[in-house]
Design an enzyme around this catalytic site. Sequence first.
Site, PDB file in Angstrom:
ATOM      1  N   ASP A 112       0.844  -1.187   0.000  1.00 35.23           N
ATOM      2  CA  ASP A 112       0.000   0.000   0.000  1.00 35.23           C
ATOM      3  C   ASP A 112       0.889   1.250   0.000  1.00 35.23           C
ATOM      4  OD1 ASP A 112       0.917   0.319   2.635  1.00 35.23           O
ATOM      5  OD2 ASP A 112      -0.943  -0.429   3.524  1.00 35.23           O
ATOM      6  N   GLN A 113       0.300   2.423   0.157  1.00 38.67           N
ATOM      7  CA  GLN A 113       1.078   3.670   0.118  1.00 38.67           C
ATOM      8  C   GLN A 113       2.098   3.777   1.246  1.00 38.67           C
ATOM      9  OE1 GLN A 113      -1.942   6.756  -0.099  1.00 38.67           O
ATOM     10  NE2 GLN A 113      -1.286   7.171  -2.207  1.00 38.67           N
TER      11      GLN A 113
END
Length: 145
Positions: A24-25
């Site tokens: 994810d980020q």
Amino acid sequence: MTTVSMSTNDFADTTIRVRYAETDQMGVVYYGNYFTWFEVGRVELLRQLGFEYKKMEADDDSFIVVASANCRYKRSARFDDLLTIRTRVISAHRRTVEFGYEILHQSSGEVLATGETVHVVCDRAGRPKSLPEKYRKLFPIQNER
């Protein structure tokens, strides 16, 4: 990068590096990717046992269909980590095979996740069938399931 080694303890170790697309980020691995890694480990274990899964499907009309899957997450894997997927056969029966997995962080040796999958042997039409004899010698059959 994927490398495999087989142990005298009947498990296969497969090395992978966490790709950016698997995170994810925040750089943490998305939980569903662990099941993909279980599959990578399982296919490599079968290869180490002496056969290719795709040939088992094509030559013997035998598919190992996932009936259940479980994963316990202990710590996060992150982008660019080197991981070991440790895979073994937990049990094998006439029509089912259960695999066990550990995902280990290579530099620390820490267990990041553990899991199991149970598979039913089926033909191309999805009907349960017995594991062909040539594979039975590779999996100890424990009972008539």
